[in-house]
Design a protein around this motif. Structure first.
Motif, short mmCIF file in Angstrom:
data_model
loop_
_atom_site.label_atom_id
_atom_site.label_comp_id
_atom_site.label_asym_id
_atom_site.label_seq_id
_atom_site.Cartn_x
_atom_site.Cartn_y
_atom_site.Cartn_z
N GLY B 189 13.49 0.30 -22.96
CA GLY B 189 14.44 1.01 -23.83
C GLY B 189 13.76 2.28 -24.27
O GLY B 189 12.57 2.48 -23.99
N PRO B 190 14.48 3.16 -24.96
CA PRO B 190 13.88 4.43 -25.37
C PRO B 190 12.74 4.20 -26.37
O PRO B 190 12.96 3.70 -27.46
N ALA B 191 11.53 4.56 -25.95
CA ALA B 191 10.37 4.31 -26.81
C ALA B 191 9.30 5.34 -26.50
O ALA B 191 8.85 5.45 -25.35
N ASP B 192 8.90 6.08 -27.51
CA ASP B 192 7.86 7.10 -27.36
C ASP B 192 7.45 7.54 -28.76
O ASP B 192 8.18 8.27 -29.42
N SER B 193 6.28 7.09 -29.20
CA SER B 193 5.81 7.45 -30.55
C SER B 193 4.31 7.63 -30.55
O SER B 193 3.61 7.08 -29.69
N LEU B 194 3.86 8.37 -31.53
CA LEU B 194 2.45 8.65 -31.70
C LEU B 194 1.94 7.88 -32.92
O LEU B 194 2.60 7.88 -33.96
N TYR B 195 0.75 7.24 -32.79
CA TYR B 195 0.19 6.51 -33.92
C TYR B 195 -1.24 6.94 -34.19
O TYR B 195 -1.97 7.30 -33.25
#
Lengths: 247, 247, 247
Positions: B189-195
């Protein structure tokens, strides 16, 4: 052009042999294989290591020089598990090295080879004396010498036909004497030189215990240390310049 | 009222899961069990852990909140040997916790629960993507990312159906890409994050290698990490807020 | 005159027992054996260790006192491998000790015995109480006490017939209580004293786990700790002076 695949542990051990003397290094590649040769900043010690093309699972290269931060490359390899291979590919446009270990892809920025200290030539010397012995003995001698001094004497006693590892402190003295029954081979000759422990301690860190090391010795001689890099099945050679003996 | 007995290793592992984010914590107890929920001082990461009454050898509690110095309690548990149990009893008059491990009795002064930072609510989110995988992969990705950056990207590639763990430094780049054959389950699914790696490194310290972890991911998403605490047989859940992506 | 050969591990363990209290020590030798007795600089703790001539593979000595830097001598012994022996010979002219371990010869400069602090006499005390127990229990008690205080109470509860190891901090308290079933032997009597953890922590470092230790205890009593030095098969005795109890 350069692309190669090799056992990760073998390659890590090879890099470690060089890393004890320098942080950055020029890696020369051509169709025959990979060559790392570097001297420490003070130009006292030199390391020379070749990985023949046959040691790689896959190898293809035209002549090129890669400027590499060894610490960083070793760090990448440290994620490898036993049996993993490392795949490297040089991207000529970006001047980066693609490194793949298992599921990890790492794009390593290379250094300008011209910014890295020139490596001196390895002189072709005829050693007056040669001793082949278990790395364990060198470890013991170096560690004992560190207790009393910052330099160590390597000599061959021609009468007793022994290798002498000695150090002298202000009040204490250390002597390791190894006869023919303790070493694998000994070809005696005039040999008596002093070396800085800084370098011998560094080299000793990668000398494999339980495997043989060949020492090339002489008087005021550029000593040679040669052994096979574990897993890499290729020899590494160190040369260490002598210090002046006290009169 | 609170009195409970539990396997010391299981309890120590449970506390360790919380200790990676906070030093002090409110432990909520009631007849159902024990609940630890805490957020780090910067309110970026949150941990939520429940130990059901059934996980204890003996358990009895009416509703109460205990303010606990986790480091101190862990230190007490560190004297335990494998198989030891820990017995805890809350002394309401003295507001101290009696802790018994083997022949050791420890009277632990409790903190005023009101002095400990309020724990935020755990939002009930529907994750756009979910990946279940061996903790080893997360360890490898986090360690590789640490070499080049102070933050890490978690994304799902919808076309290739892969989990992407990536980091970008000034000259170097890291990419771990895991396909369906490398993970236990993947619902794309749509997933793209910075941690921030500060938090992922901390959480990674207690992620069990060789056991599965479930990641809940999305776009600019409060990521979820869930796994079973070793020996404690209870899940712990972390939530980590995303950082703004560079435009 | 002094010349002796002994198992290197046994001798190293013997030296370690003394080294936890002092850095330099007078070693008394005579035809019966070797005796090390030393007190810490603050004269709070004392150690007494004898190695009988029979414990040596070879032993020959006329009365002499050797001033020894224990750390240095231990360091020399650290090159020994299991099964190695150490050969020592005192060179009276140079006032140096020749130490041989395997292929290593070390010439150790000795200290002037008069420059080393006088060792006090070991008082011959009748202990009111005595407990023999596994070193593991002492380790656990000392480590738990370190969490809350800088001193530790050793007492015998005459009614419950237990050994009490206790410490009290500002908010926390530690209590280890060992009954007859947990100790090897207990002869109760009036015993309740406070000791500085500085000394007990140091001594605990060499107390062998899984082997018995005998404690001699009393009221405001110079406590005794006695155990057999591993491999050396000879007892070492420590005496630690009590601290004043808080009124």
């Amino acid at each position: 052009m350069f692309s190669a695949t090799i056992d990760a542990t073998a390659f890590r051990n090879a890099l470690a042999s060089v890393e004890v003397l320098v942080e950055e290094c020029r890696i020369h590649v051509d169709s025959d294989g990979m060559r790392l040769r570097a001297a420490d900043p003070a130009l006292v010690a030199l390391v020379d290591l070749t990985l023949d093309a046959e040691q790689f699972e896959q190898y293809e290269a035209s002549e090129a020089v890669l400027g590499v931060n060894l610490e960083r490359l070793s760090e990448i390899l440290s994620v490898a598990e036993t049996g993993d291979t490392v795949r490297m590919e040089f991207d000529e446009r970006s001047r980066k090295l693609d490194v793949e270990v298992g599921t990890l892809s790492y794009t390593l920025g290379l250094l300008d080879p011209d910014s890295i200290r020139d490596e001196p030539d390895l002189p072709d010397l005829e050693p007056p004396a040669e001793v082949t012995l278990d790395g364990r003995h060198i470890d013991r001698g170096v560690k004992a010498a560190e207790m009393v001094s910052d330099h160590l004497r390597l000599a061959v006693d021609p009468d007793r036909e022994t290798l002498v590892i000695a150090a002298e402190g202000d009040t204490d003295e250390v002597l390791v004497e190894l006869g023919r029954q303790e070493v694998a081979a000994l070809s005696p000759g005039p040999a008596d030189s002093l070396y800085s422990l800084d370098y011998l301690t560094a080299i000793n860190r990668v000398i494999p215990r339980g495997q043989t090391v060949t020492l090339e010795l002489g008087e005021e001689f550029l000593a040679g240390f040669e052994f096979v890099v574990p897993e890499a099945d290729q020899p590494v050679t160190y040369r260490v310049a002598p210090r002046l003996q006290r009169a």
